[in-house]
Write a protein that holds these residues in place. Structure first.
Motif, PDB file in Angstrom:
ATOM      1  N   TYR A  32       2.020 -18.078 -22.252  1.00  0.00           N
ATOM      2  CA  TYR A  32       1.612 -17.136 -23.305  1.00  0.00           C
ATOM      3  C   TYR A  32       0.095 -17.016 -23.369  1.00  0.00           C
ATOM      4  CZ  TYR A  32       0.951 -15.082 -27.917  1.00  0.00           C
ATOM      5  OH  TYR A  32       0.554 -14.278 -28.960  1.00  0.00           O
ATOM      6  N   GLU A  87       3.973  -7.467 -28.408  1.00  0.00           N
ATOM      7  CA  GLU A  87       4.670  -8.527 -29.138  1.00  0.00           C
ATOM      8  C   GLU A  87       5.525  -7.972 -30.283  1.00  0.00           C
ATOM      9  OE1 GLU A  87       2.519 -12.035 -30.100  1.00  0.00           O
ATOM     10  OE2 GLU A  87       1.095 -11.777 -28.460  1.00  0.00           O
ATOM     11  N   LYS A 131       4.019 -10.390 -20.853  1.00  0.00           N
ATOM     12  CA  LYS A 131       3.670 -10.785 -22.218  1.00  0.00           C
ATOM     13  C   LYS A 131       4.839 -10.538 -23.163  1.00  0.00           C
ATOM     14  CE  LYS A 131       0.870 -12.384 -25.277  1.00  0.00           C
ATOM     15  NZ  LYS A 131      -0.273 -11.633 -25.806  1.00  0.00           N
ATOM     16  N   SER A 162       6.611 -13.646 -25.004  1.00  0.00           N
ATOM     17  CA  SER A 162       6.544 -13.601 -26.474  1.00  0.00           C
ATOM     18  C   SER A 162       7.937 -13.772 -27.071  1.00  0.00           C
ATOM     19  CB  SER A 162       5.930 -12.283 -26.947  1.00  0.00           C
ATOM     20  OG  SER A 162       4.584 -12.173 -26.538  1.00  0.00           O
TER      21      SER A 162
END
Length: 327
Positions: A154, A179, A232, A236
């Protein structure tokens, strides 16, 4: 999580993290406007002082109070919750009997003394208990490894803006934007597909994307950015799932120390991440993504060693955990 029924626990736990994604986006804007890192850190940190008054307003978890031999305080919290929600509790005598039955199942908690040696023994004992029994030991080791990996990946991706994008501020805003769907839909995913399979899937998805990112030529800048954002998004989702999953896996008796020490392992990962991106990446630009991808692959495989917790009541004691039939 400890006071929610299973069908509501999922959405309550995941919903709060939308604020985190929005804050990441705001942080990208703050970084663009405030270039001095000391001032940026001050502006970003000061709002944390607003948390302090909440410590006097939030009640302790009634399950934790019961497990730690404080049934009367637990009854007071239950009464306050019932009053706020306009519901009637069973008669006081019946409530006391239920609480006492729960208290009788848990181990006796020895009083803690204030000497430095006693505090040291208590801290060590709090950690050692996580490794004493077979099922709890398996859960602890798997969760610790997953937290190290998820923290490394992360923050590694969050710090990779300079190597993936020409504008690190835009990169950070985009990474925060990615996110938001991760937190919006994670609750539905684990509710309908289960905790274990969902977490493993997103770890494996992150691994595939990161390994693809490692071998994509630098000339394909748009492809690099798309892959980084996909990674990502996946990590997440994995981060929030492992936080939620670990809270369900550890029994109430050791939940606090289990989750807190697991978070400590994620901090080990976040500490290692900049060394991988800056030191290793400066010599071999592809290497950080190979390291991140391999770690995510191993974490996804290791997740299958954990029991499923979907729709189950949270366990109170280590004895309950060891007696439960695994799925």
């Amino acid at each position: 999580m400890e006071i929610m029924e299973p069908k509501r626990r999922t959405f309550a736990a995941f919903g709060v993290y939308n604020v985190w994604g929005v804050t990441i986006m705001l942080y990208g804007g703050l970084g663009y406007l405030i270039r001095d890192w000391r001032m940026l850190q001050t502006v970003a940190t000061l709002p944390g002082l607003l948390i302090l008054p909440a410590l006097w307003l939030i009640d302790e978890s009634p399950l934790w109070l019961i497990v730690n031999g404080r049934p009367q305080e637990a009854l007071e919290v239950f009464s306050k919750m019932a009053r706020w929600h306009g519901v009637e509790l069973p008669p006081e005598a019946e409530m006391k009997k239920l609480v006492e039955e729960q208290t009788a199942e848990v181990r006796n908690i020895t009083p803690k003394h204030s000497s430095a040696w006693s505090i040291m023994k208590s801290v060590v004992g709090d950690v050692v208990i996580l490794f004493k029994t077979p099922r709890l030991r398996t859960i602890t080791l798997c969760i610790y490894f997953n937290y190290v990996v998820v923290g490394t990946v992360y923050y590694g991706l969050s710090l990779s803006g300079a190597s993936v994008s020409d504008d690190p501020y835009v990169y950070l805003v985009l990474s925060g934007l990615m996110e938001l769907p991760a937190y919006l839909f994670s609750g539905y995913i684990v509710q309908y597909f289960g905790r274990k399979s969902s977490l493993s899937f997103f770890f494996l998805m992150a691994a595939v994307v990161l390994l693809a990112l490692a071998f994509t030529p630098a000339a394909y800048s748009t492809t690099l950015l798309v892959l980084a954002m996909a990674g990502k998004l996946a990590i997440s989702v994995g981060f929030q799932m492992i936080i939620f999953f670990s809270g369900e896996l550890f029994p109430t008796e050791v939940r606090g120390r289990g989750v807190s020490t697991a978070f400590m392992m994620s901090c080990v990962g976040s500490t290692v991440a900049p060394f991988i991106t800056d030191l290793v990446g400066s010599v071999y630009p592809w290497a950080p993504f190979v390291i991140f991808g391999t770690g995510a692959l191993l974490a996804g495989a290791g997740t299958f060693l954990l029991p499923e917790t979907r729709g189950q009541v949270l366990l109170d004691t280590v004895a309950n955990l060891e007696a439960r039939q695994t799925k």
